[in-house]
Design an enzyme around this catalytic site. Structure first.
Site, PDB file in Angstrom:
ATOM      1  N   LYS A 291      31.286  47.490  64.977  1.00  0.00           N
ATOM      2  CA  LYS A 291      30.368  47.828  63.887  1.00  0.00           C
ATOM      3  C   LYS A 291      30.657  46.978  62.662  1.00  0.00           C
ATOM      4  O   LYS A 291      31.808  46.881  62.225  1.00  0.00           O
ATOM      5  CB  LYS A 291      30.593  49.299  63.485  1.00  0.00           C
ATOM      6  CG  LYS A 291      29.632  50.287  64.075  1.00  0.00           C
ATOM      7  CD  LYS A 291      29.980  51.650  63.520  1.00  0.00           C
ATOM      8  CE  LYS A 291      28.904  52.643  63.750  1.00  0.00           C
ATOM      9  NZ  LYS A 291      29.268  53.962  63.212  1.00  0.00           N
TER      10      LYS A 291
HETATM   11  C1  E4P Z   1      26.687  56.324  62.617  1.00  0.00           C
HETATM   12  O1  E4P Z   1      27.039  55.545  63.459  1.00  0.00           O
HETATM   13  C2  E4P Z   1      27.440  56.640  61.396  1.00  0.00           C
HETATM   14  O2  E4P Z   1      28.807  56.426  61.619  1.00  0.00           O
HETATM   15  C3  E4P Z   1      27.271  58.026  60.904  1.00  0.00           C
HETATM   16  O3  E4P Z   1      26.253  58.703  61.565  1.00  0.00           O
HETATM   17  C4  E4P Z   1      27.198  58.086  59.392  1.00  0.00           C
HETATM   18  O4  E4P Z   1      26.843  59.361  58.988  1.00  0.00           O
HETATM   19  P1  E4P Z   1      27.058  59.960  57.541  1.00  0.00           P
HETATM   20  O5  E4P Z   1      25.828  59.730  56.741  1.00  0.00           O
HETATM   21  O6  E4P Z   1      27.282  61.419  57.802  1.00  0.00           O
HETATM   22  O7  E4P Z   1      28.271  59.283  56.942  1.00  0.00           O
END
Ligand code: E4P
Length: 230
Positions: free
Chosen positions: A89
């Site tokens: 990522k």
């Molecule tokens: C997705 O891959 C993200 O890591 C995650 O859903 C982020 O979510 P948040 O808005 O709760 O931080």
């Protein structure tokens, strides 16, 4: 169409893998911190290798911990060596709008054959550019989009339309789930994948009226068995 689990917790991952309902796991530094992964890169590697082994061949997303271009490239190369099913990522840009990220993403996908999940995106247009750069996955943070006052479903419809029209290979992941309803509505809007936090997966599965109905079945089965014995 698939559900991924947004978690770094082994017990939760094992629980839903055994049920056969998840097709991948996503993490980020915030999730790993919350799930007890402390101690820097050594700890991230240990947990990532453990998760990757448990979910193979399904993908695990591990996020880089730097926003410096060569650092992102080096970490991505390292992470991808930890297990065949790890994808990396990288955020669409840096904390101040730095644009080295897309260059790194493009280079990693096209020159090094490393699968990249471009993350922290809040609009269809950001996702489209990430897809054009060659990203395997484009992650739109649906809950955060809704919290800003925009409709995440509209963004998903626009994005899916654009990807299909231009025949782009990227898969849309919608994350940042806040409500049980999000999961079905985002998949119906055109997401390929929704990544779900564990408590919402449980909320999706367990229904109070199902509990009541099952209790009725079990009570009546018991009554019938007792009646037979009389
Ligand atoms: C997705 O891959 C993200 O890591 C995650 O859903 C982020 O979510 P948040 O808005 O709760 O931080």
């Amino acid at each position: 169409m698939a559900v991924f689990l947004d978690s770094g917790k082994i017990t939760e991952i094992e629980k839903y893998m055994k049920m056969g309902i998840i097709r991948g796991v996503t993490t980020n530094p915030t999730i790993l911190l919350k799930d007890g992964v402390i101690g820097g890169m050594k700890a991230i590697k240990e947990r990532s290798v453990e998760i990757a082994g448990k979910i193979s061949p399904y993908p695990l997303a591990v996020e880089v911990t730097t926003n410096e271009k060569q650092g992102m490239i080096d970490q991505a190369k390292e992470f991808s060596q930890w297990a065949d099913n790890i994808c990396v990522k990288i955020t669409i840009h840096g904390p101040n709008g730095e644009l080295d990220n897309l260059e790194a993403i493009h280079e990693l996908e096209t020159k090094h054959n490393i699968r990249i999940n471009v993350t922290a995106m809040m609009s269809a247009q950001q996702c489209l550019l990430a897809a054009l750069a060659g990203a395997t996955y484009v992650s739109l943070f649906g809950g955060r989009v809704n919290n800003m006052g925009y409709n995440s479903c509209d963004e998903i419809v626009k994005l899916r339309g654009a990807l299909d029209s231009f025949d782009l290979k990227s898969k849309i992941i919608i994350g940042s789930t806040r409500e049980v309803l999000n999961i079905i509505e985002w998949l119906n809007a055109g997401a390929h994948i929704v990544t779900v936090v564990p408590h919402l997966l449980e909320g999706m599965l367990i229904h109070p009226y199902t509990k009541e109905t099952v209790k009725m079945f079990l009570d009546d089965a018991e009554k019938a068995e007792k009646a037979l014995k009389i």
